[in-house]
Design a protein around this motif. Structure first.
Motif, mmCIF file in Angstrom:
data_model
loop_
_atom_site.group_PDB
_atom_site.id
_atom_site.type_symbol
_atom_site.label_atom_id
_atom_site.label_comp_id
_atom_site.label_asym_id
_atom_site.label_seq_id
_atom_site.Cartn_x
_atom_site.Cartn_y
_atom_site.Cartn_z
ATOM 1 N N SER A 11 0.841 -1.081 0.078
ATOM 2 C CA SER A 11 0.185 -0.103 0.053
ATOM 3 C C SER A 11 0.852 1.278 0.023
ATOM 4 C CB SER A 11 -1.012 0.038 1.207
ATOM 5 O OG SER A 11 -1.651 1.101 1.154
ATOM 6 N N HIS A 12 2.103 1.242 0.872
ATOM 7 C CA HIS A 12 2.755 2.632 0.672
ATOM 8 C C HIS A 12 4.087 2.266 0.156
ATOM 9 C CE1 HIS A 12 -0.117 2.976 4.084
ATOM 10 N NE2 HIS A 12 -0.184 4.046 3.636
ATOM 11 N N ARG A 41 -12.828 4.488 -9.010
ATOM 12 C CA ARG A 41 -12.753 3.735 -7.670
ATOM 13 C C ARG A 41 -12.177 4.336 -6.797
ATOM 14 N NH1 ARG A 41 -8.939 1.245 -4.295
ATOM 15 N NH2 ARG A 41 -7.491 2.743 -5.100
ATOM 16 N N ARG A 50 -6.251 9.375 2.294
ATOM 17 C CA ARG A 50 -5.124 8.952 1.362
ATOM 18 C C ARG A 50 -5.672 9.190 -0.417
ATOM 19 N NH1 ARG A 50 -1.844 4.190 0.760
ATOM 20 N NH2 ARG A 50 -0.793 4.499 -1.361
ATOM 21 N N MET A 51 -6.882 9.186 -0.383
ATOM 22 C CA MET A 51 -7.379 9.619 -1.713
ATOM 23 C C MET A 51 -7.217 10.832 -2.243
ATOM 24 S SD MET A 51 -8.026 6.542 -3.224
ATOM 25 C CE MET A 51 -6.753 5.893 -2.259
ATOM 26 N N ASP A 82 1.657 8.276 -2.225
ATOM 27 C CA ASP A 82 2.079 8.583 -1.155
ATOM 28 C C ASP A 82 3.606 8.042 -0.863
ATOM 29 O OD1 ASP A 82 1.612 9.397 1.632
ATOM 30 O OD2 ASP A 82 0.377 7.533 1.968
ATOM 31 N N ARG A 105 -5.167 -4.949 14.631
ATOM 32 C CA ARG A 105 -6.591 -4.609 14.497
ATOM 33 C C ARG A 105 -7.471 -5.634 14.490
ATOM 34 N NH1 ARG A 105 -5.678 -1.325 9.365
ATOM 35 N NH2 ARG A 105 -3.940 -2.772 9.411
ATOM 36 N N HIS A 108 -9.078 -7.212 10.762
ATOM 37 C CA HIS A 108 -8.008 -7.157 9.828
ATOM 38 C C HIS A 108 -7.265 -8.340 9.757
ATOM 39 C CE1 HIS A 108 -5.938 -4.422 7.101
ATOM 40 N NE2 HIS A 108 -6.659 -3.439 7.104
ATOM 41 N N SER A 130 -4.080 -4.430 2.837
ATOM 42 C CA SER A 130 -4.629 -3.207 2.368
ATOM 43 C C SER A 130 -5.353 -3.407 1.071
ATOM 44 C CB SER A 130 -3.703 -1.977 2.374
ATOM 45 O OG SER A 130 -4.384 -1.175 1.720
ATOM 46 N N ALA A 131 -6.538 -2.566 1.033
ATOM 47 C CA ALA A 131 -7.415 -2.490 -0.351
ATOM 48 C C ALA A 131 -6.798 -1.658 -1.502
ATOM 49 C CB ALA A 131 -8.798 -2.120 0.132
ATOM 50 N N ARG A 132 -5.671 -1.264 -1.004
ATOM 51 C CA ARG A 132 -4.716 -0.323 -2.107
ATOM 52 C C ARG A 132 -4.748 -1.273 -3.437
ATOM 53 N NH1 ARG A 132 -4.117 3.831 -4.740
ATOM 54 N NH2 ARG A 132 -2.266 4.194 -5.719
ATOM 55 N N THR A 285 -10.483 -0.545 10.378
ATOM 56 C CA THR A 285 -9.435 0.774 10.937
ATOM 57 C C THR A 285 -10.551 1.627 11.366
ATOM 58 O OG1 THR A 285 -7.965 -0.053 9.134
ATOM 59 C CG2 THR A 285 -7.734 2.112 10.585
ATOM 60 N N GLU A 306 -4.936 3.860 12.262
ATOM 61 C CA GLU A 306 -4.380 4.467 10.946
ATOM 62 C C GLU A 306 -5.425 5.454 10.434
ATOM 63 O OE1 GLU A 306 -1.744 2.529 8.957
ATOM 64 O OE2 GLU A 306 -0.802 1.665 10.675
ATOM 65 N N ARG A 307 -4.873 6.247 9.475
ATOM 66 C CA ARG A 307 -5.688 7.051 8.759
ATOM 67 C C ARG A 307 -6.719 5.944 7.712
ATOM 68 N NH1 ARG A 307 -2.332 9.769 4.267
ATOM 69 N NH2 ARG A 307 -1.945 7.632 3.741
ATOM 70 N N SER A 308 -7.776 6.133 7.621
ATOM 71 C CA SER A 308 -8.518 5.253 6.646
ATOM 72 C C SER A 308 -9.770 5.919 6.148
ATOM 73 C CB SER A 308 -8.944 3.874 7.562
ATOM 74 O OG SER A 308 -9.368 2.911 6.619
ATOM 75 N N ASP A 309 -10.478 4.961 5.578
ATOM 76 C CA ASP A 309 -11.892 5.387 5.058
ATOM 77 C C ASP A 309 -12.922 5.084 5.940
ATOM 78 O OD1 ASP A 309 -10.502 5.858 2.302
ATOM 79 O OD2 ASP A 309 -10.539 3.659 2.238
HETATM 80 C C1 EPS Z 1 -6.562 0.964 3.740
HETATM 81 C C2 EPS Z 1 -6.275 2.088 4.382
HETATM 82 C C3 EPS Z 1 -6.205 3.452 3.735
HETATM 83 C C4 EPS Z 1 -7.222 3.525 2.541
HETATM 84 C C5 EPS Z 1 -6.683 2.247 1.568
HETATM 85 C C6 EPS Z 1 -7.078 0.916 2.159
HETATM 86 O O1 EPS Z 1 -4.906 3.770 3.116
HETATM 87 P P1 EPS Z 1 -3.892 4.674 4.020
HETATM 88 O O2 EPS Z 1 -3.528 3.777 5.309
HETATM 89 O O3 EPS Z 1 -2.952 4.942 3.184
HETATM 90 O O4 EPS Z 1 -4.860 5.909 4.467
HETATM 91 O O5 EPS Z 1 -7.298 4.586 1.827
HETATM 92 O O6 EPS Z 1 -7.094 2.400 0.363
HETATM 93 C C7 EPS Z 1 -6.230 2.698 -0.460
HETATM 94 C C8 EPS Z 1 -5.059 3.314 -0.359
HETATM 95 C C9 EPS Z 1 -6.861 2.569 -1.820
HETATM 96 O O7 EPS Z 1 -6.398 2.928 -2.882
HETATM 97 O O8 EPS Z 1 -8.243 2.048 -1.932
HETATM 98 C C10 EPS Z 1 -6.423 -0.239 4.245
HETATM 99 O O9 EPS Z 1 -5.887 -0.181 5.510
HETATM 100 O O10 EPS Z 1 -7.081 -1.442 3.771
#
Ligand code: EPS
Length: 361
Positions: A11-12, A41, A50-51, A82, A105, A108, A130-132, A285, A306-309
């Motif tokens: 993801s990172h 998406r 993140r988006m 990122d 978590r 997860h 991660s869903a990234r 998260t 964690e920063r998340s959606d």
């Molecule tokens: C995700 C956590 C978040 C989401 C991510 C999935 O990312 P971050 O930890 O960098 O804030 O935004 O989704 C994406 C990056 C994406 O492209 O959809 C997780 O933990 O699954």
């Protein structure tokens, strides 16, 4: 397998890559369409910070020349913007940098992944779970969608509900309320695949059943916990006579007035639209972290924040379309061949003509 997909990337990390193999040669493709799908998406109400950083854009690294597929493996890449903030923490070489994540978590892959892969830093697990990763599914799925359009197939989808809410206002309120509580919400989306001829898949063996392949593909999307084909769940409480789609004929043409089966009978497509629903759990998260344990000290703690959606159901719907495209493209190539598009299309035409002539389908 006709069409195969495999991806790599954290993801990172610096980038995500995938190889899509099995699309026939001669499919005219464009990065514009892939990028438009990637953008879809990234959208949706309730996405996190993140988006705002990412602006997903595909690079074709192999398998495409002068805008046409070659029949060779197609390698796709999407950069992680990122990455610039994570270069030391995610470096492929050198010594560990930064604090380890040790609180797992609930919901997860963190705890089981760390145990199974013998990692003392949960980041080694969460980066890949991660869903990234779904960005690559969407990029590969976009190419499959283009191929399928040549075959007369269209794939669409919609979000049906979010956290139990259905109307647009109600949905927004539900997400806002969850966000203000530091919580998350899931939802349900539906995918429709139109233009698929009867007879893809097979009733003969479990691993040839196309409904099973769709169920597996959708279940593989991060946070999806239930998959329904047609009216699968509600049909279970009805009588057989209320469930099965009766068959009619008019002027030599076979048709149905209902599609409760969602276009699948006996593990095969039956010529109706394919209808697939998937339920997404709330993302694990939480900004209001749940109780868990620290894997280093083995003591109680709270989950990492964690920063998340707050909600990613619209993203999941777009990923659902991509998975639908991958499975459908695989089934087409298996049945109609996948070397050259012109051969695939003429085989498809002959098959459709035979079904129409001999069965009115
Ligand atoms: C995700 C956590 C978040 C989401 C991510 C999935 O990312 P971050 O930890 O960098 O804030 O935004 O989704 C994406 C990056 C994406 O492209 O959809 C997780 O933990 O699954």
């Amino acid at each position: 397998m006709g069409v195969r997909y495999i991806s790599g990337g954290e993801s990172h990390g610096s980038r995500l890559v995938c190889i899509l193999e099995g699309l026939p040669a001669g499919v005219k493709v464009s990065s514009d369409f892939v990028n438009a799908e990637l953008k879809r998406r990234q959208g949706g109400y309730g996405r996190g910070g993140r988006m705002k950083i990412e602006s997903d854009c595909v690079e074709f690294l192999s398998g495409i020349r002068f805008g046409e597929t070659l029949g060779s493996p197609i390698t796709l890449s999407v950069e992680n913007r990122d990455w610039k903030n994570w270069q030391e923490k995610m470096s492929a070489e050198g010594i560990p940098f930064g604090e380890k994540v040790t609180n797992a978590r609930p919901g997860h892959a963190d705890l089981t992944g760390a145990a199974k892969f013998a990692r003392s830093d949960v980041r080694d697990i969460l980066e890949r779970s991660s869903a990234r990763e779904t960005a690559m599914r969407v990029a590969a799925g976009a190419l499959c969608k283009i191929f399928l359009k040549n075959c007369g197939v269209e794939i669409s989808g919609e979000v049906l509900s979010v956290g139990g809410a259905t109307g647009e206002e109600e949905i927004k309120n539900r997400i806002d309320a969850a966000k203000s509580l530091g919580d998350t919400v899931g939802g349900i989306f539906e995918i429709k695949i139109s233009g698929v001829p009867a007879g893809l898949g097979s009733h003969i063996q479990w691993d040839k059943k196309l409904d099973a392949k769709f169920a597996a593909a959708f279940m593989s999307i991060q946070a999806i916990k239930a998959v329904e084909l047609g009216d699968g769940f509600s049909n279970a409480s009805k009588l057989g006579s209320e469930v099965h789609d009766e068959i009619f004929i008019d002027d030599g043409k076979i048709f149905r007035k209902t599609n409760r089966a969602g276009g699948f009978e006996g593990g095969m497509t039956n010529g109706e639209d394919l209808i697939i629903r998937a339920a997404m759990k709330p993302i694990p998260t939480l900004m209001k972290p749940l109780r868990t344990i620290d894997i280093a000290t083995k003591t109680p703690t709270t989950a990492s924040k964690e920063r998340s959606d707050t909600c990613a159901i619209w993203a999941a719907e777009v990923v659902g379309e991509a998975m639908a495209a991958l499975v459908t493209a695989d089934a087409f190539v298996e049945k109609f061949g996948g070397d050259a598009l012109c051969d695939t299309l003429s085989n498809l035409k002959n098959y459709r003509a035979r079904l129409a002539r001999d069965f009115g389908l």
